[in-house]
Scaffold this motif. Structure first.
Motif, PDB file in Angstrom:
ATOM      1  N   TYR A  85     -29.878  -4.474   0.552  1.00  0.00           N
ATOM      2  CA  TYR A  85     -30.203  -4.150  -0.837  1.00  0.00           C
ATOM      3  C   TYR A  85     -28.917  -3.910  -1.621  1.00  0.00           C
ATOM      4  O   TYR A  85     -28.066  -3.118  -1.209  1.00  0.00           O
ATOM      5  N   ASP A  86     -28.747  -4.635  -2.739  1.00  0.00           N
ATOM      6  CA  ASP A  86     -27.593  -4.443  -3.611  1.00  0.00           C
ATOM      7  C   ASP A  86     -27.960  -3.466  -4.720  1.00  0.00           C
ATOM      8  O   ASP A  86     -28.875  -3.741  -5.524  1.00  0.00           O
ATOM      9  N   ARG A  87     -27.249  -2.350  -4.769  1.00  0.00           N
ATOM     10  CA  ARG A  87     -27.537  -1.375  -5.817  1.00  0.00           C
ATOM     11  C   ARG A  87     -27.225  -1.949  -7.212  1.00  0.00           C
ATOM     12  O   ARG A  87     -26.522  -2.952  -7.356  1.00  0.00           O
ATOM     13  N   ALA A  88     -27.721  -1.260  -8.224  1.00  0.00           N
ATOM     14  CA  ALA A  88     -27.533  -1.698  -9.608  1.00  0.00           C
ATOM     15  C   ALA A  88     -26.053  -1.928  -9.914  1.00  0.00           C
ATOM     16  O   ALA A  88     -25.196  -1.087  -9.596  1.00  0.00           O
ATOM     17  N   GLY A  89     -25.763  -3.091 -10.508  1.00  0.00           N
ATOM     18  CA  GLY A  89     -24.408  -3.403 -10.901  1.00  0.00           C
ATOM     19  C   GLY A  89     -23.549  -4.003  -9.814  1.00  0.00           C
ATOM     20  O   GLY A  89     -22.387  -4.350 -10.057  1.00  0.00           O
ATOM     21  N   LEU A  90     -24.090  -4.158  -8.611  1.00  0.00           N
ATOM     22  CA  LEU A  90     -23.338  -4.727  -7.494  1.00  0.00           C
ATOM     23  C   LEU A  90     -23.921  -6.079  -7.105  1.00  0.00           C
ATOM     24  O   LEU A  90     -25.144  -6.272  -7.165  1.00  0.00           O
ATOM     25  N   GLY A  91     -23.057  -6.992  -6.654  1.00  0.00           N
ATOM     26  CA  GLY A  91     -23.540  -8.292  -6.211  1.00  0.00           C
ATOM     27  C   GLY A  91     -24.335  -8.982  -7.294  1.00  0.00           C
ATOM     28  O   GLY A  91     -23.901  -9.092  -8.447  1.00  0.00           O
ATOM     29  N   ALA A  92     -25.534  -9.428  -6.935  1.00  0.00           N
ATOM     30  CA  ALA A  92     -26.393 -10.139  -7.884  1.00  0.00           C
ATOM     31  C   ALA A  92     -27.346  -9.212  -8.633  1.00  0.00           C
ATOM     32  O   ALA A  92     -28.206  -9.692  -9.384  1.00  0.00           O
ATOM     33  N   SER A  93     -27.215  -7.910  -8.454  1.00  0.00           N
ATOM     34  CA  SER A  93     -28.111  -6.961  -9.124  1.00  0.00           C
ATOM     35  C   SER A  93     -27.601  -6.610 -10.514  1.00  0.00           C
ATOM     36  O   SER A  93     -26.404  -6.398 -10.719  1.00  0.00           O
TER      37      SER A  93
END
Length: 282
Positions: free
Chosen positions: A74-82
């Motif tokens: 799981y990518d937290r908000a603002g990280l990776g594609a989130s």
């Protein structure tokens, strides 16, 4: 023939449980990647600034765990594609709420075995406190402790003229982390998040595995060895303190790896996750 049929059925189950995409959690999208099949579903919440769905180290770990059970990155908000969150400041409760919502939107059924590394461990503790019915257990990988910054600052000596530069830098860094969310890339309010994590009292009899970095790890480069040893001793004591959160708790300590366990010793992390999976299945 039976073995071939069973192998095909297992492969089909793995494919049916695969998830890889961005899910709408209320006007913004969060990346979730799941592979493998079986229960409990393992859910990874990584360290500060790390997007595990894209991270090579976590993907290697996930591939190995997926041979035994389902695992989600799981990518937290603002990280990776989130997508980034609209709030100027975030807390562990916000991260936990996002995680629960994206799992719901992706139709990934719980309860979940949460794996939290570093600050992800603090978020996992808050998730367990807020959503106990969705929590099958915890694996805390060199996890942040709610009292971590306060304890580390208490170990450092009071400021004096001409003190070691690493002491000054460590004190300034920790003080900024405690007071100013703008000093970290995820705008996390550590003080508020730590208070939320202190509300987490117990998993009851659900499994808790504490995967701790080596006692030889030195958090502050260049710090005098006596003070570095004292700082690490306080860190190890906080790791042991986390064991009190479950009646079925186990700690494993890496022989050589430092705080970056998922990249320095991925096999150790895999072993700890699978140990918790086995405990949860019992």
């Amino acid at each position: 023939m039976f073995l071939m049929t069973a192998a095909i059925a297992h492969a089909e189950a793995r494919d049916a449980n695969s998830v890889d995409g961005r899910f709408d959690i209320g006007g913004r999208f969060i990346q979730l990647t799941c592979l493998g099949a079986g229960a409990p579903t393992v859910v990874v919440d990584a360290g500060m600034g790390t997007a595990p769905a894209e991270d090579p180290g976590w993907r290697v770990i996930a591939a190995r765990v997926a041979e035994h059970t389902r695992i989600c990155l799981y990518d937290r908000a603002g990280l990776g594609a989130s997508d980034a969150a609209p709030e100027r400041v975030r807390t562990s409760a916000d991260a936990a709420a996002d995680l629960r919502k994206v799992l719901e939107e992706a139709k990934v059924a719980g309860p979940y075995l949460l794996v939290g590394h570093s600050i992800g461990g603090l978020h996992a503790q808050v998730f367990a406190s807020l959503y106990p019915e969705d929590t099958a257990g915890l694996v805390l990988v060199s996890s942040t402790h709610p009292d971590q910054i306060v304890t580390w600052l208490s170990v450092l000596p009071s400021p004096v003229p001409d003190e070691e530069k690493p002491v000054t830098e460590a004190r300034n860094f920790l003080t900024a982390m405690a007071k100013d969310p703008a000093k970290n890339e995820e705008r996390l309010d550590f003080k508020a998040s730590a208070a939320q994590a202190r509300a987490f009292r117990s998993l009851g009899s659900r499994p808790l595995v504490i995967a701790t970095h080596s006692v030889n790890y030195r958090m502050v480069p260049g710090l005098s060895e006596p003070l570095a040893v004292k700082l690490e001793a306080a860190t190890q004591a906080m790791q042991r303190d986390l064991l009190a959160r479950s009646s079925r708790a186990k700690q494993n300590i890496s022989r050589t790896a430092g705080h970056g366990l998922p990249h320095e010793d991925p096999a150790f992390v895999v072993d700890n996750i699978l140990e918790a999976v086995g405990m949860a299945r019992k």
